[in-house]
Write a protein that holds these residues in place. Structure first.
Motif, PDB file in Angstrom:
ATOM      1  N   ILE A 274       4.958   6.206  15.345  1.00  9.61           N
ATOM      2  CA  ILE A 274       4.990   7.642  15.059  1.00  9.61           C
ATOM      3  C   ILE A 274       3.653   8.107  14.510  1.00  9.61           C
ATOM      4  N   LEU A 275       3.075   7.295  13.637  1.00  9.64           N
ATOM      5  CA  LEU A 275       1.795   7.654  13.018  1.00  9.64           C
ATOM      6  C   LEU A 275       0.715   7.868  14.065  1.00  9.64           C
ATOM      7  N   ALA A 276       0.710   7.019  15.095  1.00 11.08           N
ATOM      8  CA  ALA A 276      -0.300   7.131  16.141  1.00 11.08           C
ATOM      9  C   ALA A 276      -0.190   8.451  16.900  1.00 11.08           C
ATOM     10  N   ARG A 277       0.974   9.114  16.803  1.00 10.21           N
ATOM     11  CA  ARG A 277       1.193  10.362  17.542  1.00 10.21           C
ATOM     12  C   ARG A 277       1.046  11.610  16.682  1.00 10.21           C
ATOM     13  N   ILE A 278       1.365  11.505  15.401  1.00 13.08           N
ATOM     14  CA  ILE A 278       1.409  12.734  14.601  1.00 13.08           C
ATOM     15  C   ILE A 278       0.201  12.917  13.695  1.00 13.08           C
ATOM     16  N   SER A 279      -0.565  11.839  13.447  1.00 15.13           N
ATOM     17  CA  SER A 279      -1.636  11.912  12.453  1.00 15.13           C
ATOM     18  C   SER A 279      -3.007  11.793  13.102  1.00 15.13           C
ATOM     19  N   SER A 280      -3.976  12.381  12.446  1.00  7.55           N
ATOM     20  CA  SER A 280      -5.355  12.215  12.894  1.00  7.55           C
ATOM     21  C   SER A 280      -5.802  10.791  12.626  1.00  7.55           C
ATOM     22  N   LEU A 281      -6.867  10.370  13.311  1.00  5.53           N
ATOM     23  CA  LEU A 281      -7.386   9.022  13.088  1.00  5.53           C
ATOM     24  C   LEU A 281      -7.841   8.840  11.643  1.00  5.53           C
ATOM     25  N   SER A 378      -4.658  10.175   2.939  1.00  2.42           N
ATOM     26  CA  SER A 378      -3.292  10.033   2.428  1.00  2.42           C
ATOM     27  C   SER A 378      -3.071   8.723   1.676  1.00  2.42           C
ATOM     28  N   ALA A 379      -4.108   7.900   1.523  1.00  2.47           N
ATOM     29  CA  ALA A 379      -3.934   6.561   0.940  1.00  2.47           C
ATOM     30  C   ALA A 379      -3.274   6.566  -0.437  1.00  2.47           C
ATOM     31  N   PRO A 380      -3.723   7.397  -1.411  1.00  2.00           N
ATOM     32  CA  PRO A 380      -3.098   7.323  -2.740  1.00  2.00           C
ATOM     33  C   PRO A 380      -1.603   7.651  -2.727  1.00  2.00           C
ATOM     34  N   LEU A 381      -1.210   8.704  -1.997  1.00  2.00           N
ATOM     35  CA  LEU A 381       0.200   9.080  -1.958  1.00  2.00           C
ATOM     36  C   LEU A 381       1.045   8.033  -1.229  1.00  2.00           C
ATOM     37  N   VAL A 382       0.493   7.458  -0.156  1.00  2.00           N
ATOM     38  CA  VAL A 382       1.224   6.443   0.598  1.00  2.00           C
ATOM     39  C   VAL A 382       1.462   5.212  -0.261  1.00  2.00           C
ATOM     40  N   LEU A 383       0.447   4.811  -1.018  1.00  2.00           N
ATOM     41  CA  LEU A 383       0.587   3.608  -1.831  1.00  2.00           C
ATOM     42  C   LEU A 383       1.590   3.809  -2.962  1.00  2.00           C
ATOM     43  N   ARG A 384       1.669   5.005  -3.506  1.00  2.00           N
ATOM     44  CA  ARG A 384       2.716   5.277  -4.512  1.00  2.00           C
ATOM     45  C   ARG A 384       4.105   5.115  -3.889  1.00  2.00           C
ATOM     46  N   ALA A 385       4.258   5.612  -2.672  1.00  2.00           N
ATOM     47  CA  ALA A 385       5.551   5.475  -1.998  1.00  2.00           C
ATOM     48  C   ALA A 385       5.880   4.015  -1.701  1.00  2.00           C
ATOM     49  N   TYR A 386       4.855   3.195  -1.533  1.00  2.00           N
ATOM     50  CA  TYR A 386       5.072   1.778  -1.275  1.00  2.00           C
ATOM     51  C   TYR A 386       5.766   1.075  -2.437  1.00  2.00           C
ATOM     52  N   CYS A 387       5.674   1.626  -3.629  1.00  2.00           N
ATOM     53  CA  CYS A 387       6.329   1.013  -4.788  1.00  2.00           C
ATOM     54  C   CYS A 387       7.850   1.014  -4.630  1.00  2.00           C
ATOM     55  N   LEU A 388       8.390   1.931  -3.858  1.00  2.00           N
ATOM     56  CA  LEU A 388       9.810   1.924  -3.517  1.00  2.00           C
ATOM     57  C   LEU A 388      10.064   1.069  -2.280  1.00  2.00           C
ATOM     58  N   TYR A 389       9.163   1.160  -1.319  1.00  2.00           N
ATOM     59  CA  TYR A 389       9.343   0.501  -0.028  1.00  2.00           C
ATOM     60  C   TYR A 389       9.317  -1.027  -0.143  1.00  2.00           C
ATOM     61  N   LEU A 390       8.395  -1.573  -0.946  1.00  2.00           N
ATOM     62  CA  LEU A 390       8.214  -3.026  -1.007  1.00  2.00           C
ATOM     63  C   LEU A 390       9.443  -3.774  -1.529  1.00  2.00           C
ATOM     64  N   PRO A 391      10.088  -3.320  -2.621  1.00  2.00           N
ATOM     65  CA  PRO A 391      11.297  -4.050  -3.054  1.00  2.00           C
ATOM     66  C   PRO A 391      12.407  -4.037  -2.001  1.00  2.00           C
ATOM     67  N   ILE A 392      12.579  -2.893  -1.336  1.00  2.00           N
ATOM     68  CA  ILE A 392      13.612  -2.820  -0.304  1.00  2.00           C
ATOM     69  C   ILE A 392      13.275  -3.773   0.841  1.00  2.00           C
ATOM     70  N   MET A 393      11.978  -3.827   1.198  1.00  2.00           N
ATOM     71  CA  MET A 393      11.548  -4.739   2.251  1.00  2.00           C
ATOM     72  C   MET A 393      11.819  -6.189   1.873  1.00  2.00           C
ATOM     73  N   ALA A 394      11.619  -6.535   0.596  1.00  2.00           N
ATOM     74  CA  ALA A 394      11.851  -7.903   0.148  1.00  2.00           C
ATOM     75  C   ALA A 394      13.323  -8.279   0.285  1.00  2.00           C
ATOM     76  N   PHE A 395      14.223  -7.417  -0.216  1.00  2.00           N
ATOM     77  CA  PHE A 395      15.658  -7.696  -0.102  1.00  2.00           C
ATOM     78  C   PHE A 395      16.079  -7.813   1.362  1.00  2.00           C
ATOM     79  N   ASN A 396      15.597  -6.901   2.188  1.00  2.00           N
ATOM     80  CA  ASN A 396      15.964  -6.937   3.591  1.00  2.00           C
ATOM     81  C   ASN A 396      15.463  -8.205   4.269  1.00  2.00           C
ATOM     82  N   TRP A 439       6.153  15.996   4.395  1.00  2.00           N
ATOM     83  CA  TRP A 439       5.602  14.905   3.607  1.00  2.00           C
ATOM     84  C   TRP A 439       4.567  14.075   4.360  1.00  2.00           C
ATOM     85  N   GLY A 440       4.400  14.309   5.654  1.00  2.00           N
ATOM     86  CA  GLY A 440       3.380  13.599   6.413  1.00  2.00           C
ATOM     87  C   GLY A 440       3.571  12.093   6.411  1.00  2.00           C
ATOM     88  N   GLU A 441       2.458  11.373   6.186  1.00  2.00           N
ATOM     89  CA  GLU A 441       2.496   9.906   6.235  1.00  2.00           C
ATOM     90  C   GLU A 441       3.433   9.335   5.164  1.00  2.00           C
TER      91      GLU A 441
END
Length: 552
Positions: A274-281, A378-396, A439-441
């Motif tokens: 999706i990112l390759a289609r909706i976001s600039s390089l 978008s790096a700073p905002l994406v990395l903050r969101a990763y704080c939720l994503y990473l634990p879920i990824m670990a359990f999964n 919310w973009g990326e």
């Protein structure tokens, strides 16, 4: 052998397997630590040499191309062959039968090579046809794509020896092969970019992948002292050649897992698609940087534990052929449950660290790590969101490892249908977060979190069914995976303190202000770690005891 001796021998076998699994885990942690540290140093250099547009193309789109080729070619075969145990036939089987079984397994291990060649060509051609004009206009784009395809195929050439090393529990071979590959990949990428400049940046990333593949093949060939040869081993009974080339059960399992892998790969890499289609390089470059930093812990800790647990569960609970009559003993079920509960408890503690301390500290840490042009992405905002994503990824990842290690073809078919529903839900959530809420990326990270949470829930339901069907429903309880109340209270207090510290920072904080904020976060982290260790002293002691026995 008498029945009286069997429980003792089974216990010794499980202890030996657990010891080997711990050795595997430590080897993989060393490998990932080396790989991630080298990659981290490389990325710190590359973000100062390459613009975000190039970094986004290479780290999002080209890496997606590489992952697609590798995942679809080898993942099903890898998971199925973890269940191969050529010695399981026992002394009642002739040496010829055991050799035939070994030859059939070896033939299945060659399938990623045969699948990888056409898949590399077709996927690369399709990617070039469907890529955007902005992407295709970059210097040496087509050359870079084909070099990535070559790199993927070279990695697949080493796959039969990789499978052999894993099934023989020779993790040292894998560490040397992949570790050397990462080092030469980094050196080659940096040198080509340094000498060629920005115009050759894409080629630099591609050359690194080719050199990685060559190194991987070279080390495996050196370790096993075998020639590079890929003919199928002919069956002893030529009149039944079509049937006897492959072990029937493992081949069906490989095909089922490969088919399921198509949907799973879409769900895993859906954000990149999706990112390759909706976001600039440029924003893709910021997302890639955040993903690289966010995946450090995932690859150093979570990935080795996931691979090790998959190996342990496969050898402890599964039979390569249901017709063999092999069943799981209460001891093996208890052993698997203990390992699963311990890892879930570890992940619960790590999740509290991520959620309580991560979001308020990420922006300050990035100010020290990234040049200003990346801080505007978008790096700073994406990395903050990763704080939720990473634990879920670990359990999964852990729960899916249990599923992949024990599921039969009917289970895989049911999961594949459910995955299709999850794919639809992922698309809807991504559309809602990205477009509807703007919310973009960051919306992609949250959509991925929803996707992984659904997958983890499905696999946990399977775990409950698995143990219940074997008369041990209590072994699937989540109570042992929950930290005590003192841990929850400590993390809640730490989260409040660190967020208050962040709120006191001015819009443009000074160096001293940033360092004080990080010091507050570090102090809170140490307090939380002390409480975790104190309240989980028994669990920590058992782990230390196991490690000491392994060393002895």
């Amino acid at each position: 052998m008498s029945n009286a001796h069997r429980p003792r021998n089974d216990n010794l076998a499980r202890a030996s397997l657990l010891s080997a699994s711990l050795a595997t885990a430590s080897s993989l942690v060393v490998l990932q630590l080396l790989s991630r540290l080298v990659t981290f140093v490389l990325n710190q250099a590359l973000v100062r040499l390459a613009p975000p547009e190039v970094f986004g193309t290479a780290s999002v789109q080209f890496d997606l191309l590489l992952a697609t080729i590798l995942f679809l070619s080898r993942e099903g075969v890898r998971n199925a062959l973890l269940r191969a145990n050529e010695g399981q036939a026992g002394p009642s089987h002739s040496a010829g039968a055991q050799q035939r079984k070994s030859d059939q397994v070896s033939n299945i291990a060659l399938l990623p090579v045969y699948l990888g060649f056409p898949l590399s060509i077709l996927t690369s051609a399709l990617y070039q046809l469907t890529s955007t004009r902005e992407t295709r206009s970059q210097p040496h784009f087509a050359l870079s794509v084909w070099l990535y395809a070559l790199g993927a195929f070279l990695v697949l050439l080493a796959e039969p020896l990789h499978i052999r090393a894993v099934n023989e529990l020779r993790m040292g071979v894998r560490v040397r092969a992949e570790g050397a590959g990462v080092v030469v990949n980094s050196i080659a990428t940096f040198l080509v970019m340094l000498l060629g400049g920005a115009g050759w940046a894409l080629v630099a990333f591609a050359v690194g992948k080719v050199v990685y593949g060559v190194t991987l093949c070279a080390v495996y060939l050196w370790e096993y002292r075998v020639p590079l040869s890929f003919p199928l081993i002919p069956p002893a009974n030529l009149s039944r050649a079509v049937v006897r080339y492959f072990d029937k059960h493992l081949l069906r399992l490989s095909l089922a897992m490969s088919g399921q892998g198509v949907v799973k790969h879409f769900l895993t890499e859906g954000d990149s698609l999706i990112l390759a289609r909706i976001s600039s390089l440029k924003d893709q470059g910021g997302y890639a940087v955040a993903n690289n930093y966010g995946s450090l812990i995932a690859r150093i800790v979570f990935l080795p534990l996931e691979e090790t647990s998959r190996l342990f569960f496969s050898k402890t609970l599964s039979s390569p052929d249901p017709s063999s009559g092999a069943v799981q003993t209460p001891e093996s079920l208890q052993s698997a449950s203990d390992v699963l509960s311990t890892l879930l408890l570890l992940y619960s503690h790590l999740a509290l660290f991520f959620l309580s301390l991560g979001p308020p500290l990420v922006p300050t840490l990035l100010a020290f790590l990234l040049p200003s042009r990346y801080l505007l992405t978008s790096a700073p905002l994406v990395l903050r969101a990763y704080c939720l994503y990473l634990p879920i990824m670990a359990f999964n990842g852990l729960l899916e490892a249990f599923f992949a290690s024990t599921a039969e073809q009917a289970d895989l078919t049911r999961q594949a249908r459910t995955m299709l529903l999850f794919s639809l839900l992922f698309l809807l959530s991504a559309l809602g977060f990205v477009r509807g809420m703007g919310w973009g990326e960051v919306g992609l990270v949250y959509a991925n979190s929803v996707n992984l949470l659904l997958r983890a829930g499905y696999c946990y339901a399977y775990v409950r069914r698995y143990f219940s069907a074997r008369g041990q429903p209590q072994l699937a309880s989540l109570r042992a995976a929950s930290p005590p109340w003192a841990v929850w209270a400590t993390f809640a207090a730490a989260a409040a303190v660190v967020r208050a510290s962040e709120a006191n920072l001015p819009l443009e904080p000074t160096l001293k202000g940033r360092l004080v904020h990080l010091a507050v976060g570090a102090a809170c982290g140490l307090v939380c770690l002390a409480v975790c260790t104190g309240t989980q002293r028994q669990a920590v002691g058992s782990v230390v005891s196991i490690v000491r026995k392994k060393k002895e």
